[in-house]
Scaffold this motif. Sequence first.
Motif, short mmCIF file in Angstrom:
data_model
loop_
_atom_site.label_atom_id
_atom_site.label_comp_id
_atom_site.label_asym_id
_atom_site.label_seq_id
_atom_site.Cartn_x
_atom_site.Cartn_y
_atom_site.Cartn_z
N ALA A 131 6.32 -9.80 -5.53
CA ALA A 131 6.71 -8.64 -5.34
C ALA A 131 5.31 -7.90 -5.10
O ALA A 131 5.29 -7.00 -4.07
CB ALA A 131 7.40 -7.95 -6.44
N TRP A 132 4.35 -8.08 -5.79
CA TRP A 132 3.15 -7.31 -5.62
C TRP A 132 2.30 -7.66 -4.43
O TRP A 132 1.91 -6.98 -3.51
CB TRP A 132 2.27 -7.45 -6.76
N VAL A 137 5.83 -4.13 2.40
CA VAL A 137 7.09 -4.08 2.57
C VAL A 137 7.61 -2.79 2.10
O VAL A 137 8.45 -2.31 2.80
CB VAL A 137 7.94 -5.27 2.09
N GLY A 138 7.34 -2.62 0.74
CA GLY A 138 7.81 -1.16 0.15
C GLY A 138 7.33 0.04 0.91
O GLY A 138 7.81 0.91 1.31
N PHE A 139 6.09 -0.15 1.11
CA PHE A 139 5.33 1.11 2.07
C PHE A 139 5.91 1.33 3.25
O PHE A 139 5.91 2.52 3.60
CB PHE A 139 3.71 0.80 2.01
N PHE A 140 6.22 0.28 4.07
CA PHE A 140 6.80 0.61 5.45
C PHE A 140 8.29 1.08 5.22
O PHE A 140 8.83 1.54 6.28
CB PHE A 140 6.72 -0.83 5.93
N TRP A 144 7.63 8.21 8.21
CA TRP A 144 6.47 8.43 9.07
C TRP A 144 4.86 8.39 8.53
O TRP A 144 4.12 8.26 9.40
CB TRP A 144 6.62 10.13 9.09
N LEU A 145 5.10 8.31 7.03
CA LEU A 145 3.60 7.99 6.52
C LEU A 145 3.10 6.60 7.03
O LEU A 145 1.85 6.57 7.41
CB LEU A 145 3.76 7.90 5.08
N TRP A 192 11.88 -3.23 11.90
CA TRP A 192 12.19 -4.77 11.25
C TRP A 192 12.12 -4.63 9.68
O TRP A 192 13.12 -4.91 8.92
CB TRP A 192 11.26 -5.74 11.81
N TYR A 193 11.11 -3.89 8.97
CA TYR A 193 11.04 -3.41 7.68
C TYR A 193 12.17 -2.66 7.24
O TYR A 193 12.71 -2.94 6.21
CB TYR A 193 9.67 -3.26 7.47
#
Length: 275
Positions: A131-132, A137-140, A144-145, A192-193
């Motif tokens: 996961a780390w 994947v979490g950031f995407f 907008w960021l 996609w993400y």
Amino acid sequence: MRFAVVDEGPVGAETVVLLHGFPQSARSWSGVSRPLLAAGYRVIAPDQRGYTPQARPRSRRAYRLHELVADVVALIDAAGAGRVHLVGHDWGGGVAWMVAATRPDRLHTLTAVSAPHPRAVVTAMLTSGQAWQAWHVGFFQLPWLPEAAIRARGGRLAVAMLERSGLDAGRARAYADRLVADPDGLAAALRWYRAMPLDTRVGLSAGAVTVPTTYVWSTDDIAIGRRAAESTGRWVTGPFDFKVLEGVSHWIPEQAPDALAAYILDRIRGIASAT
């Protein structure tokens, strides 16, 4: 939708379909396709959904796995091929696994590159540091960021991230420049993400793969850990080979094209032995 496609080799020959990942394109396969063409195969590599303006829906729902699988099946139909040898790297590998699980009738073989079987990834996230490793994947998922970060300072951050992941400076700059120059394409690639939360049950329900399969993993892949890679074979009931490239980064098609092409040809010819 209309997809940009690289289609080379003799029509009527056995066909190899190559699916790229993020933030690549069909051209990322150029080093791999040359040995396949020399061996007499027809090689087809599309710019996948979102990566060409004529196939760029604006809804994230349009990037769910069943839509991406349908694109591959439609491509096979358009090529006039009943069955193909399917190869996928990164996100292309995730799609390739789902094609093999849900439409094995359209495949002779599968070669998945970097991306493990979806259920192996889920298991590894619960039992290891996977996961780390997949923090991006979490950031995407954020609005907008990610786009702002990737395009900041002319793409310098994107270049640095790609180089840190093992991509050479020239390709890192080329990939980043493409994202910076095409904001709509960048947003589409990130969909996609952003569609992943809509596909949670699909990934968890991915069945065992029955077609002859080779999975290629590299030891310096910062996104995919050993636990997910080594457990992938649990989800393949057909003939299976696990190939490990020592000292190679996540970018196997670019960094080790000859070795990857050899593995693909071994799988196609049915002469690979278990590693």
